[in-house]
Design an enzyme around this catalytic site. Sequence first.
Site, PDB file in Angstrom:
ATOM      1  N   ASN A   1      -7.269  -3.186  14.421  1.00 18.95           N
ATOM      2  CA  ASN A   1      -8.654  -3.446  13.996  1.00 18.95           C
ATOM      3  C   ASN A   1      -8.750  -4.624  13.024  1.00 18.95           C
ATOM      4  O   ASN A   1      -9.806  -4.877  12.455  1.00 18.95           O
ATOM      5  CB  ASN A   1      -9.258  -2.190  13.355  1.00 18.95           C
TER       6      ASN A   1
ATOM      7  N   HIS B   1      -6.995  -4.932  10.189  1.00 21.86           N
ATOM      8  CA  HIS B   1      -6.726  -4.662   8.763  1.00 21.86           C
ATOM      9  C   HIS B   1      -5.460  -5.378   8.295  1.00 21.86           C
ATOM     10  O   HIS B   1      -4.545  -5.625   9.069  1.00 21.86           O
ATOM     11  CB  HIS B   1      -6.714  -3.162   8.444  1.00 21.86           C
TER      12      HIS B   1
ATOM     13  N   ASP C   1       0.823  -1.218   0.000  1.00 22.29           N
ATOM     14  CA  ASP C   1       0.000   0.000   0.000  1.00 22.29           C
ATOM     15  C   ASP C   1       0.853   1.262   0.000  1.00 22.29           C
ATOM     16  O   ASP C   1       2.073   1.209   0.179  1.00 22.29           O
ATOM     17  CB  ASP C   1      -0.963  -0.004   1.203  1.00 22.29           C
TER      18      ASP C   1
ATOM     19  N   GLU D   1      -9.530  -2.064   5.511  1.00 23.23           N
ATOM     20  CA  GLU D   1     -10.149  -1.832   6.815  1.00 23.23           C
ATOM     21  C   GLU D   1     -11.366  -2.749   6.989  1.00 23.23           C
ATOM     22  O   GLU D   1     -11.851  -3.344   6.011  1.00 23.23           O
ATOM     23  CB  GLU D   1     -10.567  -0.351   6.917  1.00 23.23           C
TER      24      GLU D   1
HETATM   25  P1  PGA Z   1       2.462  -1.795  12.665  1.00 22.15           P
HETATM   26  O1  PGA Z   1       1.295  -1.725  11.609  1.00 22.15           O
HETATM   27  O2  PGA Z   1       3.434  -2.808  12.161  1.00 22.15           O
HETATM   28  O3  PGA Z   1       3.039  -0.406  12.677  1.00 22.15           O
HETATM   29  O4  PGA Z   1       1.848  -2.188  13.963  1.00 22.15           O
HETATM   30  C1  PGA Z   1       0.749  -2.899  11.126  1.00 22.15           C
HETATM   31  C2  PGA Z   1      -0.472  -2.569  10.291  1.00 22.15           C
HETATM   32  O5  PGA Z   1      -1.141  -1.564  10.570  1.00 22.15           O
HETATM   33  O6  PGA Z   1      -0.762  -3.336   9.363  1.00 22.15           O
END
Ligand code: PGA
EC number: 3.5.99.6
Length: 247
Positions: free
Chosen positions: A136, A138, A67, A143
């Site tokens: 959450n 994702h 992304d 999302e």
């Molecule tokens: P993080 O993010 O590795 O910074 O916890 C993971 C994500 O949001 O997919």
Amino acid sequence: MKIIKVKDYKELSETAARLILEKVRANPQLVLGLATGGTPEGMYEQLVTDHRTAGTSYQQITTFNLDEYAGLPREDRNSYYTYMRQQLFDHIDIPEENVHLPNGETEDLQAECRHYEQLIKEAGDVDLQILGIGGNGHIGFNEPGTSFDSVTHVVTLDESTREANARYFSSLDEVPTHAVTMGIQTIMRAKEIVLLVSGESKADAIVRLLTEEANESFPASALLTHPNVTLIVDEEALKKVDQIKTN
Ligand code: PGA
């Protein structure tokens, strides 16, 4: 889903890097799907150290990142392009043309989504996809509520996602509201997936992942139906799972 329980973040990073290196050495033309965020930083550090000391080559490796933020210039310090250069690409021998991230600063984001999806298909889909998970649930920036049939698309970021990522920006207002992400179907077409989960902030997400059936309100649950997923998870992230077992 195969589960590898590790003690801490260091062991998680080493285990993930070892797994990637095995695949890269076995197939120097591997198509690698990459993730950003805090979780894979230690893994990238290990890959960079390996490249410097053992000389593993990425000359023929192709990468696709999950992304990119919409509306940030590529050179912005918070773009995922900049993240990837700093964490990995500037320190290994991968040719620039082999590296792919969605272009989040184009006028026509819909056309960019179609183009990115096409590039992934032309590469024969991802061989090994590295994933993190949001609190959450994702994966990529898919999302809760995202269709499991989704391909690369534009998303509106959840407030919880913007708040989680605000730590990299001067203020919450600066965090982009939109992003381009591989869809869940795009991710699921990867032949193999490695999901990295570390720390207490992911403990609730791990409980959901290990107890729920596949459902679109928890995007990572799509992985339950994939034939080749390895979850690498540390003790902190498993905290609440152990509680459930012992209660
Ligand atoms: P993080 O993010 O590795 O910074 O916890 C993971 C994500 O949001 O997919």
